[in-house]
Enzyme design. Structure first.
Site, PDB file in Angstrom:
ATOM      1  N   TYR A 146       0.817  -1.214   0.000  1.00  0.00           N
ATOM      2  CA  TYR A 146       0.000   0.000   0.000  1.00  0.00           C
ATOM      3  C   TYR A 146       0.850   1.263   0.000  1.00  0.00           C
ATOM      4  O   TYR A 146       0.426   2.309  -0.477  1.00  0.00           O
ATOM      5  CB  TYR A 146      -0.906   0.028   1.233  1.00  0.00           C
ATOM      6  CG  TYR A 146      -2.188  -0.743   1.088  1.00  0.00           C
ATOM      7  CD1 TYR A 146      -2.172  -2.126   0.932  1.00  0.00           C
ATOM      8  CD2 TYR A 146      -3.410  -0.090   1.109  1.00  0.00           C
ATOM      9  CE1 TYR A 146      -3.345  -2.833   0.812  1.00  0.00           C
ATOM     10  CE2 TYR A 146      -4.589  -0.794   0.988  1.00  0.00           C
ATOM     11  CZ  TYR A 146      -4.559  -2.163   0.843  1.00  0.00           C
ATOM     12  OH  TYR A 146      -5.733  -2.860   0.720  1.00  0.00           O
ATOM     13  N   LYS A 195       3.633 -15.320   2.983  1.00  0.00           N
ATOM     14  CA  LYS A 195       3.874 -16.086   1.755  1.00  0.00           C
ATOM     15  C   LYS A 195       5.380 -16.333   1.710  1.00  0.00           C
ATOM     16  O   LYS A 195       6.084 -15.928   0.773  1.00  0.00           O
ATOM     17  CB  LYS A 195       3.352 -15.279   0.554  1.00  0.00           C
ATOM     18  CG  LYS A 195       3.356 -16.024  -0.766  1.00  0.00           C
ATOM     19  CD  LYS A 195       2.326 -17.141  -0.854  1.00  0.00           C
ATOM     20  CE  LYS A 195       2.539 -17.935  -2.142  1.00  0.00           C
ATOM     21  NZ  LYS A 195       1.752 -19.181  -2.188  1.00  0.00           N
ATOM     22  N   ASP A 227      -2.356 -18.393   1.029  1.00  0.00           N
ATOM     23  CA  ASP A 227      -3.323 -19.117   0.187  1.00  0.00           C
ATOM     24  C   ASP A 227      -4.013 -20.213   0.992  1.00  0.00           C
ATOM     25  O   ASP A 227      -5.219 -20.421   0.898  1.00  0.00           O
ATOM     26  CB  ASP A 227      -2.653 -19.666  -1.092  1.00  0.00           C
ATOM     27  CG  ASP A 227      -1.307 -20.318  -0.846  1.00  0.00           C
ATOM     28  OD1 ASP A 227      -0.779 -20.258   0.285  1.00  0.00           O
ATOM     29  OD2 ASP A 227      -0.753 -20.900  -1.806  1.00  0.00           O
ATOM     30  N   ASP A 251      -6.124  -7.148   4.116  1.00  0.00           N
ATOM     31  CA  ASP A 251      -7.245  -6.544   3.396  1.00  0.00           C
ATOM     32  C   ASP A 251      -8.125  -7.644   2.796  1.00  0.00           C
ATOM     33  O   ASP A 251      -9.342  -7.651   2.947  1.00  0.00           O
ATOM     34  CB  ASP A 251      -6.706  -5.628   2.286  1.00  0.00           C
ATOM     35  CG  ASP A 251      -7.829  -5.011   1.473  1.00  0.00           C
ATOM     36  OD1 ASP A 251      -8.798  -4.525   2.087  1.00  0.00           O
ATOM     37  OD2 ASP A 251      -7.737  -5.029   0.235  1.00  0.00           O
ATOM     38  N   ASP A 255     -12.034  -9.307   4.290  1.00  0.00           N
ATOM     39  CA  ASP A 255     -13.300  -9.383   3.536  1.00  0.00           C
ATOM     40  C   ASP A 255     -13.842 -10.808   3.549  1.00  0.00           C
ATOM     41  O   ASP A 255     -15.038 -11.040   3.698  1.00  0.00           O
ATOM     42  CB  ASP A 255     -13.097  -8.949   2.074  1.00  0.00           C
ATOM     43  CG  ASP A 255     -13.383  -7.463   1.874  1.00  0.00           C
ATOM     44  OD1 ASP A 255     -13.242  -6.697   2.841  1.00  0.00           O
ATOM     45  OD2 ASP A 255     -13.751  -7.075   0.746  1.00  0.00           O
TER      46      ASP A 255
HETATM   47  C1  IPM Z   1     -10.297  -1.514   3.765  1.00  0.00           C
HETATM   48  C2  IPM Z   1     -10.542  -0.938   2.406  1.00  0.00           C
HETATM   49  C3  IPM Z   1      -9.397  -0.003   2.065  1.00  0.00           C
HETATM   50  C4  IPM Z   1      -8.123  -0.815   2.071  1.00  0.00           C
HETATM   51  C5  IPM Z   1      -9.581   0.773   0.736  1.00  0.00           C
HETATM   52  C6  IPM Z   1     -10.848   1.584   0.735  1.00  0.00           C
HETATM   53  C7  IPM Z   1      -8.391   1.626   0.412  1.00  0.00           C
HETATM   54  O1  IPM Z   1     -10.687  -1.956   1.479  1.00  0.00           O
HETATM   55  O2  IPM Z   1     -10.236  -0.731   4.738  1.00  0.00           O
HETATM   56  O3  IPM Z   1     -10.167  -2.736   3.868  1.00  0.00           O
HETATM   57  O4  IPM Z   1      -7.794  -1.455   1.065  1.00  0.00           O
HETATM   58  O5  IPM Z   1      -7.436  -0.814   3.094  1.00  0.00           O
HETATM   59 MG    MG Z   2     -10.691  -3.907   2.285  1.00  0.00          MG
END
Ligand code: IPM
Ligand code: MG
Length: 361
Positions: A146, A195, A227, A251, A255
């Site tokens: 990032y 990884k 993975d 990240d 999710d």
């Molecule tokens: C998160 C989001 C952010 C990230 C984006 C919006 C930049 O996906 O907070 O997980 O990738 O960190």
């Molecule tokens: Mg995210």
């Protein structure tokens, strides 16, 4: 207690879900005798529309002047919104990354647990869910891909882009410590995800995590390749306590973890530095497709406010009260659309906020 909170409502569903979290915070303040002042701060698309940039220096200063930041979400539809015709460093997300870096928020905590009431919203089969799961992702937030050098160039008529993944040992050590500290207060297990079979940065990560582990003899450490971790999360999520990982892996895995709780609308997060200061936001995005319809799930934002009470203000009792109120409305069968099931009572964003706030009074 005096609580100075900077509020970034942001874009999409941000303003709607933040409004409900403030409602709940106000109920907490009224019941327990605290005084909250809110300062609105623009970030993301909302800031681009007014200032032409996703985050101004003044906005950073306003956040720094507060004890904590409550945030909704930022960003819009990446194919249709004019914000995405701007250069990458002027887009909504750049504001959030700049804020994380400016405030030194290197530790991102994303808890994911399954409410028994939401079992039917979990996409996993019953025999996989078993007794449920309760895990904490500790994601490094100010390093790695990032924030590494990136560029798009043209060489001999061929376009080429690169991003760099860099970590130094100090960055790894400070997040690893946080991971072990939180594991000590939980079920005493850290799964460090990397990884290391391919990346140098992961090999250093593994080495430093092993060094740090020596200071926490009561915490069990295991290493897992990213993975495999993605696979294990849907195969046997109950095996995890604390998942410690770098920025990009965190990240993606967060999710995935949110989805197995039933909805990304349930997951709070806290981004912390070395002080009591923190930024609290739902793990989910701005959901522009449902913005302004009063149907988004405000629970992740409300639970983020509970994390703020706990981590930035040391108000454990108040945080417990918010979490209990959320639990209660779920037990009573109230659901926003994303977690709706048969014979549940469907409510709007604002009704959900009212119901939770009422249960605190
Ligand atoms: C998160 C989001 C952010 C990230 C984006 C919006 C930049 O996906 O907070 O997980 O990738 O960190
Ligand atoms: Mg995210």
């Amino acid at each position: 207690m005096e609580c100075k909170i900077a509020v970034i409502s942001g874009d999409g569903i941000g303003p709607e879900i933040v409004r409900e979290a403030k409602k709940v915070m106000d109920a907490v303040a009224a019941k327990y005798g605290h005084h909250i002042t809110y300062t609105d701060v623009l970030m993301g698309g909302a800031s681009i529309d007014v200032h032409g940039v996703p985050l101004t220096d003044q906005a950073i200063a306003d956040c720094q002047a507060a004890d904590a930041v409550l945030m909704g979400s930022i960003g819009g539809n990446t194919s249709t919104s004019p914000w995405y015709r701007l250069p990458a460093d002027k887009r909504p997300e750049a504001g959030l990354l700049k804020l994380r870096k400016s405030l030194g928020l290197f530790a991102n905590l994303r808890p994911a647990s399954l409410y028994q009431e939401l079992k039917s919203a979990c996409p996993l089969r019953d025999e996989i869910i078993g007794d449920g799961f309760d895990l904490m992702i500790m994601r490094e937030l100010t390093g790695g891909l990032y924030f590494g050098e990136r560029k798009t160039v043209e060489e001999n008529g061929v376009q080429k882009a690169y991003d760099t993944l860099t970590y130094d040992e100090n960055e790894i050590r400070r997040i690893a410590k946080r991971g072990f500290e939180i594991a000590e207060k939980r079920r005493k297990k850290v799964t460090s995800v990397d990884k290391a079979n391919v990346l140098d940065s992961s090999r250093l990560w593994r080495k430093v995590v092993e060094e740090v582990a020596k200071d926490y003899p009561e915490v069990a450490l295991e290493h897992m390749l990213v993975d495999n971790c993605a696979m294990q999360l849907v195969k046997d999520p109950g095996q995890f306590d604390v998942i410690l990982t770098e920025n990009m892996f965190g990240d993606i895995l967060s999710d995935e973890a949110s989805m197995i709780t039933g909805s990304i609308g349930m997951l709070p997060s806290a981004s912390l530095n070395d002080t009591k200061f923190g930024l609290y936001e739902p793990s989910g995005g701005s959901a522009p497709d449902i913005a302004g319809q009063n149907i988004a799930n405000p629970i992740a934002t409300i639970l983020s406010a509970a994390m703020m009470l706990r981590f930035s203000f040391d108000l454990d009792q108040e945080a417990d009260a918010v979490e209990a109120a959320v639990q209660q409305v779920l037990t009573e069968g109230y659901r926003t659309r994303d977690i709706l099931s048969e014979d549940a009572k469907q409510v709007t964003t604002s009704q959900m906020g009212d119901l939770i706030a009422e249960r605190i009074k």
